[in-house]
Scaffold this motif. Structure first.
Motif, short mmCIF file in Angstrom:
data_model
loop_
_atom_site.label_atom_id
_atom_site.label_comp_id
_atom_site.label_asym_id
_atom_site.label_seq_id
_atom_site.Cartn_x
_atom_site.Cartn_y
_atom_site.Cartn_z
N THR A 16 41.72 42.00 32.49
CA THR A 16 41.05 42.29 33.75
C THR A 16 41.31 41.19 34.76
OG1 THR A 16 38.95 42.99 34.72
CG2 THR A 16 38.85 41.18 33.15
N LYS A 17 41.14 41.50 36.03
CA LYS A 17 41.35 40.54 37.11
C LYS A 17 40.02 40.06 37.64
CE LYS A 17 45.55 42.79 38.68
NZ LYS A 17 46.16 43.60 39.72
N SER A 18 40.00 38.80 38.05
CA SER A 18 38.80 38.23 38.65
C SER A 18 39.20 37.01 39.47
CB SER A 18 37.79 37.82 37.57
OG SER A 18 36.68 37.20 38.16
N ASP A 29 39.51 32.28 46.14
CA ASP A 29 40.40 33.31 46.69
C ASP A 29 41.54 33.69 45.75
OD1 ASP A 29 38.89 33.35 49.00
OD2 ASP A 29 40.11 31.81 49.98
N GLU A 30 41.77 32.92 44.70
CA GLU A 30 42.89 33.17 43.80
C GLU A 30 42.49 34.15 42.69
OE1 GLU A 30 45.77 30.76 40.71
OE2 GLU A 30 44.56 29.64 42.14
N GLU A 31 43.25 35.21 42.56
CA GLU A 31 42.98 36.21 41.53
C GLU A 31 43.66 35.81 40.22
OE1 GLU A 31 44.36 40.47 41.81
OE2 GLU A 31 42.25 40.66 42.40
N ARG A 32 42.92 35.87 39.12
CA ARG A 32 43.42 35.48 37.81
C ARG A 32 43.24 36.62 36.81
NH1 ARG A 32 40.55 31.85 40.22
NH2 ARG A 32 41.30 29.76 40.57
N SER A 38 39.37 37.43 23.93
CA SER A 38 39.26 36.01 23.58
C SER A 38 37.88 35.48 23.95
CB SER A 38 40.35 35.20 24.27
OG SER A 38 40.18 35.20 25.65
N SER A 39 37.52 34.39 23.30
CA SER A 39 36.22 33.81 23.56
C SER A 39 36.39 32.33 23.89
CB SER A 39 35.30 33.98 22.35
OG SER A 39 35.85 33.33 21.23
N GLY A 40 35.34 31.74 24.38
CA GLY A 40 35.38 30.33 24.73
C GLY A 40 35.22 30.11 26.21
N PHE A 41 35.47 28.88 26.62
CA PHE A 41 35.27 28.46 28.00
C PHE A 41 36.32 29.04 28.94
CE2 PHE A 41 37.70 25.02 30.15
CZ PHE A 41 37.10 25.08 31.39
N ASP A 42 37.58 29.02 28.54
CA ASP A 42 38.68 29.46 29.41
C ASP A 42 39.37 30.66 28.77
OD1 ASP A 42 40.71 29.69 31.22
OD2 ASP A 42 41.64 27.77 30.78
N THR A 43 39.09 31.84 29.29
CA THR A 43 39.66 33.06 28.72
C THR A 43 40.79 33.65 29.58
OG1 THR A 43 37.96 34.42 29.77
CG2 THR A 43 37.52 33.65 27.53
N ARG A 44 41.37 32.80 30.42
CA ARG A 44 42.49 33.27 31.24
C ARG A 44 43.69 33.60 30.36
NH1 ARG A 44 44.44 28.93 34.37
NH2 ARG A 44 43.63 27.70 32.65
N VAL A 45 44.44 34.60 30.76
CA VAL A 45 45.63 35.00 30.02
C VAL A 45 46.65 33.86 30.02
CG1 VAL A 45 47.60 36.59 30.01
CG2 VAL A 45 45.30 37.47 30.40
N GLU A 46 46.80 33.17 31.14
CA GLU A 46 47.80 32.11 31.22
C GLU A 46 47.46 30.91 30.33
OE1 GLU A 46 46.61 29.46 35.09
OE2 GLU A 46 47.68 31.32 35.45
N ALA A 47 46.21 30.78 29.92
CA ALA A 47 45.80 29.68 29.04
C ALA A 47 46.16 29.96 27.58
CB ALA A 47 44.31 29.42 29.16
#
Length: 79
Positions: A16-18, A29-32, A38-47
């Motif tokens: 999903t995007k946010s 303003d940046e869409e990620r 995934s779980s945890g603090f940073d669930t960004r795909v790029e991470a």
């Protein structure tokens, strides 16, 4: 949900995007892209090093430990 995942190069039911920034804990303003599995603090795909669903349990635990340490350093720097 059901967005194009750059990790898999196809549409994923959990992607999903946010505009949420996990490092500043604010919207910007940046869409990620985020992984909903995934779980945890940073669930960004790029991470992620690879798709969460394809990771072994040990790789998931290593990822979570690394991100937990990052989060502790980040919160300690804010104080």
């Amino acid at each position: 949900m059901f967005d194009f995942c750059t990790m898999l190069d196809k549409v994923c039911a959990f992607c999903t995007k946010s505009t949420w920034n996990p490092y500043t804990e604010e919207y910007d303003d940046e869409e990620r892209l985020f992984c909903g599995v995934s779980s945890g603090f940073d669930t960004r795909v790029e991470a992620l090093d690879e798709c969460w669903m394809k990771m072994t349990k040990s790789k998931r635990n290593t990822f979570l430990k690394k991100k937990r340490e990052e989060y502790q350093i980040l919160t300690n720097n804010r104080k």
